[in-house]
Design a protein around this motif. Structure first.
Motif, short mmCIF file in Angstrom:
data_model
loop_
_atom_site.label_atom_id
_atom_site.label_comp_id
_atom_site.label_asym_id
_atom_site.label_seq_id
_atom_site.Cartn_x
_atom_site.Cartn_y
_atom_site.Cartn_z
N PHE A 127 7.25 4.62 0.46
CA PHE A 127 8.28 4.69 -0.56
C PHE A 127 9.69 4.65 0.03
O PHE A 127 10.67 4.55 -0.70
N ASN A 128 9.78 4.75 1.34
CA ASN A 128 11.09 4.89 1.98
C ASN A 128 11.64 3.59 2.55
O ASN A 128 12.71 3.59 3.15
N THR A 129 10.91 2.49 2.37
CA THR A 129 11.43 1.22 2.88
C THR A 129 12.46 0.66 1.90
O THR A 129 12.48 0.99 0.71
N ALA A 130 13.31 -0.22 2.41
CA ALA A 130 14.33 -0.85 1.56
C ALA A 130 13.68 -1.66 0.45
O ALA A 130 14.15 -1.65 -0.70
N GLU A 131 12.58 -2.35 0.76
CA GLU A 131 11.90 -3.15 -0.25
C GLU A 131 11.31 -2.26 -1.35
O GLU A 131 11.43 -2.58 -2.54
N ALA A 132 10.69 -1.14 -0.97
CA ALA A 132 10.13 -0.23 -1.96
C ALA A 132 11.22 0.35 -2.85
O ALA A 132 11.07 0.42 -4.08
N ARG A 133 12.33 0.75 -2.25
CA ARG A 133 13.42 1.33 -3.05
C ARG A 133 13.96 0.30 -4.04
O ARG A 133 14.31 0.63 -5.17
N ARG A 134 14.02 -0.95 -3.62
CA ARG A 134 14.49 -2.00 -4.53
C ARG A 134 13.52 -2.18 -5.69
O ARG A 134 13.93 -2.26 -6.86
N LEU A 135 12.23 -2.23 -5.38
CA LEU A 135 11.22 -2.45 -6.42
C LEU A 135 11.14 -1.28 -7.39
O LEU A 135 10.95 -1.46 -8.60
N LEU A 136 11.30 -0.07 -6.87
CA LEU A 136 11.12 1.11 -7.71
C LEU A 136 12.20 1.26 -8.77
O LEU A 136 12.04 2.04 -9.72
N LYS A 137 13.30 0.51 -8.65
CA LYS A 137 14.34 0.58 -9.67
C LYS A 137 13.83 0.13 -11.04
O LYS A 137 14.40 0.51 -12.07
N THR A 138 12.78 -0.68 -11.06
CA THR A 138 12.24 -1.15 -12.35
C THR A 138 10.82 -0.65 -12.58
O THR A 138 10.10 -1.19 -13.42
N TYR A 190 0.86 -1.18 0.00
CA TYR A 190 0.00 0.00 0.00
C TYR A 190 0.90 1.23 0.00
O TYR A 190 1.72 1.41 0.90
N CYS A 191 0.74 2.07 -1.02
CA CYS A 191 1.66 3.21 -1.15
C CYS A 191 0.90 4.52 -1.20
O CYS A 191 1.23 5.43 -1.96
N GLY A 192 -0.14 4.63 -0.37
CA GLY A 192 -0.90 5.87 -0.28
C GLY A 192 -0.30 6.88 0.66
O GLY A 192 -0.85 7.97 0.84
N THR A 193 0.82 6.55 1.27
CA THR A 193 1.53 7.48 2.15
C THR A 193 2.99 7.56 1.73
O THR A 193 3.53 6.62 1.12
N GLY A 194 3.62 8.65 2.03
CA GLY A 194 5.01 8.84 1.65
C GLY A 194 5.95 7.84 2.30
O GLY A 194 6.98 7.47 1.72
N GLU A 195 5.59 7.40 3.51
CA GLU A 195 6.46 6.47 4.23
C GLU A 195 6.66 5.17 3.46
O GLU A 195 7.72 4.53 3.55
#
Length: 368
Positions: free
Chosen positions: A309-320, A302-307
């Protein structure tokens, strides 16, 4: 009170890469920058609509609104109750109570009659999210016919039909993993003689005449090939090199302003003038982040909050996240009765389009 100035009607997207380049150069962008942007431009089909009698639209033909043409043995698509139906229903019922209370305040923007109508709508929606409910039919695209146009997306099949349904009443947000229940993109290859124009489900027909409709007037579709330019918010925008010795130069204080002003001349998907629908090409976003939402939400985040996007898993996924590209854009269409504000975007990854895995699409609703 100041007068609201009428908006200028958008100009048409260029029909060739050369015309797009000339237009960019005319906007005052440096020659190298204009050339680079033109090279990034993508062909697309603008889908222009014209209201039509449903009986005059052939079975299987492209249309927006109206009734879908489905195989004889296929029922009108429904969604199950949302997995988070308890929370959704509670929020809608709280809003229903708030609306009734709001109408009793001095100077309220609502009359008591309006408050009762809006409150009942919220209460009905609370019940709907807890139940099996039919999805609204949005669009049907005849791929064989559309593929004859130069702007047709190269990776799409050249036969069959794409049908797009969504929960138009709830419009689940693209940052919520549970949104997956609220839309359906179907690639149907049934021969036309085995299709049937399905009648509207009773639950949708009962909404006719209400403030929130989920059945739309039928419109035939005419396609026009154009070239679309990449928006700066897209994750495929390469931001250009900086500095006089770094190659193509991009000055954020001047070039970006010129470019965004140039983009605004063409279209916004919630404009009255349109055409606001397109197949393929770059999107006309109303907000940022649709690719990031698609990436994270399809991985259960769930990415309805800014927080989020700041997890390690989110940062890894966002690369693609850049792999998520626009497939279909459905914007405002007053004649059809669609989206008095906002836009629906259907995104897919190229690998899923190649595999014909249209069930892996993702929907994002944006509202300006």
């Amino acid at each position: 009170m100041g007068l609201e100035m009428p908006k200028k009607a958008p100009i048409a997207w260029p029909e060739s890469r050369e015309d797009l380049l000339a237009s960019l150069q005319g906007a005052g962008l440096p020659a190298g920058t204009a050339l680079h942007l033109a090279e990034q431009a993508q062909p697309a089909l603008l889908l222009e609509t014209g209201l039509a009698d449903e009986t005059q639209i052939p079975l299987g033909a492209s249309k927006i609104g109206g009734l879908p043409d489905l195989p004889l043995d296929m029922a009108w698509p429904e969604r199950p109750p949302y997995e988070d139906a308890v929370e959704r229903a509670r929020a809608h019922r709280l809003e229903a109570a708030r609306l009734l209370s709001e109408a009793t305040r001095p100077g309220s923007w609502m009359t008591p009659e309006q408050a009762r109508l809006f409150s009942r709508e919220r209460s009905d929606l609370a019940s709907a999210v807890e139940s099996v409910f039919p999805l609204a039919f949005i669009a049907q695209l005849d791929l064989a016919s559309l593929s004859s146009h130069a702007g047709y997306p190269a990776l799409l099949p050249h036969h069959g039909r794409l049908l797009f349904f969504c929960d138009y009443w709830e419009r689940p947000p693209g940052f919520d993993p549970y949104t997956a229940a609220g839309f359906r993109l179907i690639w149907d290859r049934t021969p036309v003689e085995q299709l049937e124009r399905k009648p509207a489900p009773a639950a949708l027909a009962a909404m006719m005449g209400e403030r929130w409709n989920s059945l739309f007037r039928p419109a035939a579709v005419t396609a026009r090939s154009v070239f679309t330019a990449i928006p700066p918010s897209d994750r495929n925008f390469d931001a250009f090199a900086h500095g006089e010795d770094a190659g193509t130069f991009w000055d954020e204080d001047s070039d970006e302003i010129r470019y965004e002003g140039w983009l605004a001349r063409f279209d916004t998907p919630d404009s009255r003038e349109g055409p606001n629908h397109r197949l393929g090409g770059w999107p006309a976003p109303l907000q940022n982040g649709m690719q990031a939402m698609a990436k994270l939400a399809t991985h259960g985040i769930y990415c309805g909050t800014g927080e989020a996007f700041n997890t390690a898993e989110a940062r890894r996924l966002l690369k693609t996240a850049y792999r998520w590209r626009l497939l279909l854009q459905i914007g405002r269409d007053d004649a059809v009765g669609l989206l008095p504000s906002g836009c629906l975007y259907v995104l897919m990854r190229e690998q899923d389009v190649r595999a014909r895995a249209f069930d892996k699409a993702w929907m994002v609703f944006q509202n300006d």
